[in-house]
Design a protein around this motif. Structure first.
Motif, PDB file in Angstrom:
ATOM      1  N   GLY A 279     137.685  24.034  48.763  1.00  0.00           N
ATOM      2  CA  GLY A 279     138.557  24.759  47.894  1.00  0.00           C
ATOM      3  C   GLY A 279     139.077  25.935  48.230  1.00  0.00           C
TER       4      GLY A 279
ATOM      5  N   MET B 205     134.179  35.498  41.164  1.00  0.00           N
ATOM      6  CA  MET B 205     133.738  34.113  40.675  1.00  0.00           C
ATOM      7  C   MET B 205     132.598  34.329  39.600  1.00  0.00           C
ATOM      8  SD  MET B 205     133.897  32.137  44.067  1.00  0.00           S
ATOM      9  CE  MET B 205     133.205  30.763  43.482  1.00  0.00           C
ATOM     10  N   GLU B 206     131.617  35.435  39.802  1.00  0.00           N
ATOM     11  CA  GLU B 206     130.675  35.552  38.852  1.00  0.00           C
ATOM     12  C   GLU B 206     131.243  35.745  37.527  1.00  0.00           C
ATOM     13  OE1 GLU B 206     127.863  38.111  40.915  1.00  0.00           O
ATOM     14  OE2 GLU B 206     126.369  37.919  39.346  1.00  0.00           O
ATOM     15  N   ALA B 207     132.319  36.870  37.473  1.00  0.00           N
ATOM     16  CA  ALA B 207     132.492  37.330  36.328  1.00  0.00           C
ATOM     17  C   ALA B 207     133.368  36.222  35.355  1.00  0.00           C
ATOM     18  CB  ALA B 207     133.805  38.223  36.639  1.00  0.00           C
ATOM     19  N   ARG B 208     133.664  35.045  36.248  1.00  0.00           N
ATOM     20  CA  ARG B 208     134.281  33.876  35.320  1.00  0.00           C
ATOM     21  C   ARG B 208     133.265  32.748  35.473  1.00  0.00           C
ATOM     22  NH1 ARG B 208     139.980  33.544  38.379  1.00  0.00           N
ATOM     23  NH2 ARG B 208     140.588  31.789  36.594  1.00  0.00           N
ATOM     24  N   CYS B 209     132.047  33.189  35.296  1.00  0.00           N
ATOM     25  CA  CYS B 209     130.938  32.253  34.918  1.00  0.00           C
ATOM     26  C   CYS B 209     130.667  31.247  36.117  1.00  0.00           C
ATOM     27  CB  CYS B 209     131.046  31.591  33.587  1.00  0.00           C
ATOM     28  SG  CYS B 209     131.320  32.781  32.342  1.00  0.00           S
ATOM     29  N   TYR B 210     130.919  31.314  37.339  1.00  0.00           N
ATOM     30  CA  TYR B 210     130.809  30.350  38.235  1.00  0.00           C
ATOM     31  C   TYR B 210     129.434  30.089  38.165  1.00  0.00           C
ATOM     32  CZ  TYR B 210     130.392  27.673  42.491  1.00  0.00           C
ATOM     33  OH  TYR B 210     130.138  26.558  43.443  1.00  0.00           O
TER      34      TYR B 210
ATOM     35  N   MET C  38     139.746  31.527  29.385  1.00  0.00           N
ATOM     36  CA  MET C  38     138.382  31.439  28.843  1.00  0.00           C
ATOM     37  C   MET C  38     137.984  31.972  27.416  1.00  0.00           C
ATOM     38  SD  MET C  38     136.590  33.131  32.273  1.00  0.00           S
ATOM     39  CE  MET C  38     134.773  32.858  31.899  1.00  0.00           C
TER      40      MET C  38
ATOM     41  N   ARG D   6     139.195  18.503  46.005  1.00  0.00           N
ATOM     42  CA  ARG D   6     137.944  19.016  45.697  1.00  0.00           C
ATOM     43  C   ARG D   6     137.227  18.218  44.755  1.00  0.00           C
ATOM     44  NH1 ARG D   6     138.671  24.402  42.972  1.00  0.00           N
ATOM     45  NH2 ARG D   6     138.264  23.306  41.200  1.00  0.00           N
TER      46      ARG D   6
ATOM     47  N   LEU E 104     127.877  42.206  35.734  1.00  0.00           N
ATOM     48  CA  LEU E 104     128.191  42.232  37.286  1.00  0.00           C
ATOM     49  C   LEU E 104     127.107  42.995  38.018  1.00  0.00           C
ATOM     50  CD1 LEU E 104     131.915  41.600  37.790  1.00  0.00           C
ATOM     51  CD2 LEU E 104     129.952  39.814  37.839  1.00  0.00           C
TER      52      LEU E 104
ATOM     53  N   GLU F 125     143.624  27.173  44.083  1.00  0.00           N
ATOM     54  CA  GLU F 125     144.686  26.786  45.157  1.00  0.00           C
ATOM     55  C   GLU F 125     146.253  26.690  44.729  1.00  0.00           C
ATOM     56  OE1 GLU F 125     142.152  24.871  44.275  1.00  0.00           O
ATOM     57  OE2 GLU F 125     141.010  24.250  45.949  1.00  0.00           O
TER      58      GLU F 125
ATOM     59  N   SER G 256     142.828  20.783  43.669  1.00  0.00           N
ATOM     60  CA  SER G 256     141.837  20.530  42.813  1.00  0.00           C
ATOM     61  C   SER G 256     141.158  19.193  42.815  1.00  0.00           C
ATOM     62  CB  SER G 256     142.051  21.037  41.542  1.00  0.00           C
ATOM     63  OG  SER G 256     143.084  20.408  40.801  1.00  0.00           O
TER      64      SER G 256
ATOM     65  N   GLU H  34     136.271  25.604  33.372  1.00  0.00           N
ATOM     66  CA  GLU H  34     135.694  24.532  34.153  1.00  0.00           C
ATOM     67  C   GLU H  34     134.314  24.952  34.260  1.00  0.00           C
ATOM     68  OE1 GLU H  34     139.306  22.674  37.006  1.00  0.00           O
ATOM     69  OE2 GLU H  34     137.534  23.681  37.879  1.00  0.00           O
ATOM     70  N   ASN H  35     134.155  26.198  34.735  1.00  0.00           N
ATOM     71  CA  ASN H  35     132.748  26.796  34.754  1.00  0.00           C
ATOM     72  C   ASN H  35     132.060  26.741  33.590  1.00  0.00           C
ATOM     73  OD1 ASN H  35     133.097  27.275  37.531  1.00  0.00           O
ATOM     74  ND2 ASN H  35     133.953  29.394  37.309  1.00  0.00           N
TER      75      ASN H  35
ATOM     76  N   PRO I  78     137.136  17.785  37.427  1.00  0.00           N
ATOM     77  CA  PRO I  78     138.500  17.265  36.723  1.00  0.00           C
ATOM     78  C   PRO I  78     138.704  15.671  37.388  1.00  0.00           C
ATOM     79  CG  PRO I  78     139.054  18.745  38.089  1.00  0.00           C
ATOM     80  CD  PRO I  78     137.514  18.803  38.313  1.00  0.00           C
TER      81      PRO I  78
ATOM     82  N   ASN J 118     130.338  43.346  32.026  1.00  0.00           N
ATOM     83  CA  ASN J 118     130.537  41.954  32.287  1.00  0.00           C
ATOM     84  C   ASN J 118     129.273  41.385  32.988  1.00  0.00           C
ATOM     85  OD1 ASN J 118     132.013  39.883  34.307  1.00  0.00           O
ATOM     86  ND2 ASN J 118     132.844  40.065  32.284  1.00  0.00           N
TER      87      ASN J 118
ATOM     88  N   ASP K 121     145.217  25.640  38.679  1.00  0.00           N
ATOM     89  CA  ASP K 121     143.864  25.717  39.147  1.00  0.00           C
ATOM     90  C   ASP K 121     143.249  26.705  38.908  1.00  0.00           C
ATOM     91  OD1 ASP K 121     144.251  23.086  39.953  1.00  0.00           O
ATOM     92  OD2 ASP K 121     144.375  23.425  42.179  1.00  0.00           O
TER      93      ASP K 121
ATOM     94  N   ASN L  78     132.003  24.661  31.694  1.00  0.00           N
ATOM     95  CA  ASN L  78     131.840  22.998  31.466  1.00  0.00           C
ATOM     96  C   ASN L  78     132.261  22.477  30.084  1.00  0.00           C
ATOM     97  OD1 ASN L  78     130.549  21.096  32.485  1.00  0.00           O
ATOM     98  ND2 ASN L  78     128.266  21.628  31.888  1.00  0.00           N
TER      99      ASN L  78
ATOM    100  N   GLU M  84     126.822  24.170  37.060  1.00  0.00           N
ATOM    101  CA  GLU M  84     127.206  23.231  35.859  1.00  0.00           C
ATOM    102  C   GLU M  84     128.664  23.411  35.836  1.00  0.00           C
ATOM    103  OE1 GLU M  84     125.668  20.481  34.808  1.00  0.00           O
ATOM    104  OE2 GLU M  84     124.129  21.332  36.441  1.00  0.00           O
ATOM    105  N   ARG M  85     129.717  22.658  36.287  1.00  0.00           N
ATOM    106  CA  ARG M  85     130.936  22.600  36.183  1.00  0.00           C
ATOM    107  C   ARG M  85     131.509  21.309  35.601  1.00  0.00           C
ATOM    108  NH1 ARG M  85     134.323  24.054  40.154  1.00  0.00           N
ATOM    109  NH2 ARG M  85     135.497  25.387  38.826  1.00  0.00           N
ATOM    110  N   THR M  86     132.927  21.669  34.992  1.00  0.00           N
ATOM    111  CA  THR M  86     133.509  19.951  34.741  1.00  0.00           C
ATOM    112  C   THR M  86     134.141  19.700  35.908  1.00  0.00           C
ATOM    113  OG1 THR M  86     133.597  21.000  32.479  1.00  0.00           O
ATOM    114  CG2 THR M  86     135.112  19.233  32.988  1.00  0.00           C
TER     115      THR M  86
END
Lengths: 251, 249
Positions: free
Chosen positions: A156, A213-218, B153, A133, B53, B93, A130, B104-105, A225, B51, B97, B107, A221-223
């Protein structure tokens, strides 16, 4: 080599603590210096890489063993350059046109590739994926027209999914062997039988991954690290630049 | 107080087949709901609508009163979804992570991300292996990591699609204990299964789906008897005239 190259090992060494951006920058600087370096400088870089591997708690011997097929490739480079570079013949044999200049050029080419590979291994061994990345994202940010966030995420995901695809390929091969694929003499049919389901499975996995990834809000705008660059990082960078200057100086 | 409200939901697969037909459903905050049905009954498709989707052909899905169509990000923050195939859900990975990917997503600040990811790993019992590659985890550990990725989350609702698939006895018990603990902590749990045996003892409501429709809905003890007529096996204890026992006993 895959097991070693893609294996981050946690540790508490100086190299583990160093920021990924500095390590990547060092890799780029030494690689560039290596392009202009002669054999003595490359030998020095090789020794330093070995010492750093030991410092990072990564056995240099294990690295060399893990890189055996890469070393075979380097041997091929050395032989090819030895036999194809014009110059003074080493042997008076018409079927063995090895030249002194060829050996020198071959050692230079193989040495550069070896040093880069060892330092690359060192970076992957001592840096969390990470962090790599995030560093790639940070380093690509100033370059216009490059979607740095997407590029970093792609790197990644590539690192994450190479072992999954390899494992799926192994499973597919076992399934084919269980159905006596060895009896099939046609190499095209054998390749198709392996490649098509694997490709289909990889596409399905990619689809599911996109949903997950969509379900986890990808999103964009991301933080990231990224840590602030401290005096330790600047000092390390100065040491790297000094080492590159030394490499160029003794060449 | 309903946290999910679905009214007149219809959905079709790209090939034209109807996957959901006139679904009307509300899920109360803090409830433990089991959604059962045979393969192809439309369970997973229904969960994906919660969700954001999938987009409905007709009808509305609301999460905490907010339309999923209008604000899918709100729905994804509120409803965490654990997919059936943990392997393709895990994107990190390393174990840490992956747990940190969702925060992270969102923000969040770095400190909050770290705290949340580590707490989620602690909850599912993976805090001792943050640097392990997910590829090297066992099936049960991967499933727990997928749950941790969602827990990090901090969603109010957790929907799980076949969480016990391909797990051994111990793996099932660990996941089940996790779900029961999450429910006890106030989360709303929706579990989608085709085998009632493992989870029914903990559910407060059983919904059975068939061919894209809800065909039975109510307290498990009254609905379970008609499960078999809809392609879902009745638990052995119920068949023998008893009640379903928890796998955690």
């Amino acid at each position: 080599m895959a097991a070693v190259a893609f294996g981050f090992r946690s540790g508490r060494t100086v190299l583990h603590a160093l920021d990924a951006r500095v390590k990547l920058a060092a890799l780029v600087f030494v690689s560039l210096a290596g392009l202009y370096a002669g054999l003595p400088a490359l030998g020095l870089a090789f020794l330093v890489a070995f010492c750093l591997l030991a410092l990072g708690r990564c056995s240099p011997l294990r690295c060399i063993l893990g890189m055996k097929w890469y070393l075979v490739l380097l041997a091929c480079v050395l032989i090819a350059r030895t036999l194809t570079t014009p110059g003074d013949l080493i042997f008076e044999l018409p079927w063995l046109p090895a030249t002194r200049q060829g050996v020198h050029a071959g050692l230079l080419a193989a040495g550069r590739l070896l040093v880069i590979a060892l330092l690359g291994l060192l970076v992957t061994f001592t840096t969390r994926p990470s962090d790599i990345r995030a560093a790639v994202e940070w380093l690509l940010r100033p370059i216009p027209f490059i979607p740095h966030r997407q590029a970093a995420t792609m790197i990644g995901l590539l690192v994450r999914f190479i072992p999954v695809i390899l494992s799926q390929s192994a499973e597919q091969q076992e399934a084919l062997r269980a159905r006596s694929i060895e009896n099939c003499r046609n190499p095209l049919r054998r390749t198709t039988a392996l490649a098509m389901p694997l490709l289909r499975r990889t596409c399905v996995t990619a689809d599911r991954l996109a949903s997950a990834m969509e379900a986890r809000c990808y999103g964009a705008e991301r933080t990231i690290p990224c840590r602030p660059v401290t005096a330790r990082e600047w000092s390390a960078l100065v040491v790297v630049v000094g080492f590159c200057a030394l490499m160029l100086g003794i060449s | 107080m309903d946290i999910i409200e679905i009214v007149g939901l219809k959905h079709r697969y790209p090939d034209g087949r109807t996957s959901l037909d006139q679904i009307d459903l509300t899920i109360a905050r803090g409830s433990f709901v089991v959604l059962a049905g045979a393969n192809g009954a439309g369970k997973s498709t229904l969960l994906k609508h919660c969700n954001g989707l999938l987009t409905p052909l007709a009808g509305t899905v609301r999460v905490c009163g907010v339309s999923v169509m209008q604000d899918p990000l709100h729905a994804r923050r509120t409803v965490g979804m654990v997919f059936q195939d943990a392997d393709s859900q895990i994107v990190g990975e390393t174990v840490y992570d992956d747990a940190a990917f969702g925060p992270e997503n969102l923000n969040w600040p770095a400190d909050r991300i770290k705290e949340s990811a580590l707490r989620a790993l602690q909850l599912v019992g993976l805090a001792t292996m943050p640097d392990r590659s997910p590829h090297l985890l066992s099936g049960g550990e991967k499933r727990r990591l997928a749950i941790a990725g969602v827990l990090a989350m901090e969603p109010e609702v957790i929907v799980l699609d076949e969480p016990f698939a391909n797990l051994d006895y111990d793996g099932v018990r660990r996941i089940l204990a996790q779900l029961v603990a999450l429910h006890a902590s106030g989360k709303t749990i929706v579990v989608c299964v085709h085998d009632l045996e493992k989870v029914l003892a903990h559910a407060g409501r059983l919904i059975i789906m068939r061919e894209g429709r809800i065909v039975a809905d109510g307290p498990p003890e009254s609905v379970v008897l008609e499960a078999e007529s809809h392609g879902v096996r009745i638990p052995a204890a119920v068949r023998l005239g008893g009640t379903v026992e928890s796998w955690l006993r």
